[in-house]
Structures are given as C-alpha cells and as structure tokens.
Design an enzyme around this catalytic site. Structure first.
Site: not given
Ligand code: NDP
Length: 259
Positions: A142, A155
C-alpha cells in the site's frame, strides 16, 4: 497471442475488490485463474462471471493464515493445470485505530493475514516456480507501506514489512526466472474500508482509484516485470519525498489531513 495466454494465476483475496478485479483482468488475457479467499459463495459468483466472459477458473476456498488450506489449493491447481506462473498475494485487512487502542491480539491477527499469509502462500508456490524456472509473485502492499499516516500504525507496519520481505526475496531469486513485484495502491474503492477494524473514523484526503485501475497495472507488470508498481503514478513522489525528507512530509500530511 497475448503474453499471458495459458499462464496459471493464483489470486488470494479474490472474493472482492482488487483481488476480484485482478482475477478478471488475468482471465481476459486468457490466463487460467484460481480464486482463493474464505467466502466460497462469493468466489463462486466471481468464477461464474469469469466463465461467462469466456475465462477458465477454479475456486479454492480457504484462509491464507492456514498453511494446510493454501497447500491444498496449490496441489489442486497443479493437479488440474500442471503449472503455476503467477501468485498475487492480495488477501488483506485494514485497521484504523489510535496506536494505544490496538491490543496485542489485534496486532497479531492483522500480522497473520497481511504478512504471515503472504509468507505461507509464497513458500507454497516457490518450489514449483523454481522447478519451472519461471514465475511472478505480486505482493500487494500500500502507499501506507511507504509512508505512515496517523491511526494506521498496525496496518502500516504490516505493509512496510511486505516491502522488506519483497526486496530481500527479489534479490535472493535473481537469475532463477522468478520475479517478485511490490504493488502500492492508494485509496481504492472496495469493501476494505467497511470491513476493516475501526476504532477511529479514518482521516482521508486525496485521490481515489478503482480496483480495476490497480488490476490493470498488475497485468501490465505481469507482461513486463518491474520491481515496483504504483497504480497511481504520482504516489511514487510521496514515497521518494518521505525517504528524503520525512519531517517535511510529516508537516505536509498534518496540514493536508487537517483540511
Ligand atoms: P477487500 O476487503 O475488498 O478484499 C480483501 C480480500 O481479502 C477479500 O477477498 C477477503 O475475502 C480476503 N481476505 C481477508 N482475510 C483473508 C484471510 N484470512 N484468508 C483469505 N482471504 C482473506 O479489500 P481490497 O480489495 O481493497 O484489498 C486488497 C488488498 O489491497 C489488501 O491487501 C489491502 O491491504 C490492499 N490495499 C487496499 C487499499 C484500499 O484503499 N482498498 C489501499 C492499499 C492497499 P474473504 O473475506 O472472503 O476471505
């Protein structure tokens, strides 16, 4: 013939947001995609959409913090498709809290998903990639992994850790045919902001991007590997400035976030 045609990609956190968009973009390039996350119903919905768009897809439900589940997913992929070319370590969670309000257990839980999960998935795919002498691993950090902001201490710590991990691995794997890239999204419109652990209303000011923009930047890097991807290119300026003049950036951030 597109470069990624026939490649096999494993995308973690593919049930929503950046992971879902990345899986769809890979499938549009005719890569075969394996979707990994905990919510199987959501993965099935993403898979149906990809199939309707003509893509080849496999659902692997599991938790990234569970080495057995990740290993089983990799074994299923290898049994069906015989290779593994791309890993997107995207599964992650957010946290907005004053540092003193973060408990040790909450920090451990966050580290398990955002850092240990990356380690587990990377170790699960590496033997195959090394055997193939080709592969590409993307670690989704990020912009908060380059520059901390208030109330993101836990985070940011996990996302900075991915930078260290990736920089080491990239050098360790030089000459093996396996690439490792860091991705630094800025604020992206996804469920992330609703599902994160919130003990304070997060401060926010600045540009916003879509999950599709991040996904397209990842695909470009898969076609032409580079160490780092800034899906919103001006964010690189913040990273450089923060390394050169951290006090100045603290001052700028304070002014920006007060507005
Ligand atoms: P979302 O919340 O839309 O997606 C997160 C995903 O991670 C979901 O598919 C969730 O699926 C999965 N997940 C969470 N915990 C677990 C676990 N223990 N095991 C398997 N899967 C897991 O968020 P984003 O798409 O925004 O985030 C994706 C990445 O991008 C993250 O790493 C985030 O830190 C990073 N990011 C996001 C930003 C933003 O502003 N959105 C900015 C910068 C970085 P499920 O619950 O079905 O397991």
């Amino acid at each position: 013939m597109p470069d990624l045609a026939g490649k096999v990609a494993l995308v973690t956190g593919a049930s929503s947001g950046i992971g879902e968009a990345t899986a769809r973009e890979f499938a549009k390039e005719w890569a075969r995609v394996a979707l990994f996350a905990r919510r199987e119903d959501r993965l099935e919905a993403v898979a149906d959409r990809i199939r309707r768009e003509g893509g080849q897809v496999m659902v692997c439900a599991g938790d990234v913090t569970d080495p057995g589940a990740v290993q089983a997913a990799v074994q299923n992929i290898l049994a069906q498709w015989k290779r593994l070319d791309l890993l997107v370590n995207n599964a992650g969670q957010g946290m907005a809290a004053p540092f003193e309000a973060v408990t040790a257990q909450e920090l451990r839980d966050l580290v398990e998903v955002n850092l240990v999960g990356v380690l587990i998935a990377t170790q699960a795919v590496l033997p195959m990639m090394l055997q193939q002498a080709s592969g590409h691993i993307f670690n989704i950090s990020s912009v908060a992994g380059r520059r901390g902001i208030p109330f993101r201490s836990a985070y940011s710590a996990t996302k900075f850790a991915l930078v260290g991990l990736t920089e080491c691995l990239r050098q360790e794997l030089q000459g093996t045919g396996v690439h490792v890239s860091l991705v630094y999204p800025i604020y992206t419109e996804t469920e992330f902001h609703d599902v994160q652990l919130k003990k304070v209303e997060p401060l926010r000011h600045g540009p916003v991007q879509s999950a599709e923009q991040v996904a397209k930047a990842i695909v470009r890097c898969a076609r032409r590997p580079r160490p780092e991807v800034y899906p919103y290119p001006p964010a690189r300026i913040l990273a450089v400035l923060s390394a050169l003049a951290p006090g100045l950036v603290d001052w700028m951030m304070a002014r920006l976030l007060r507005r």
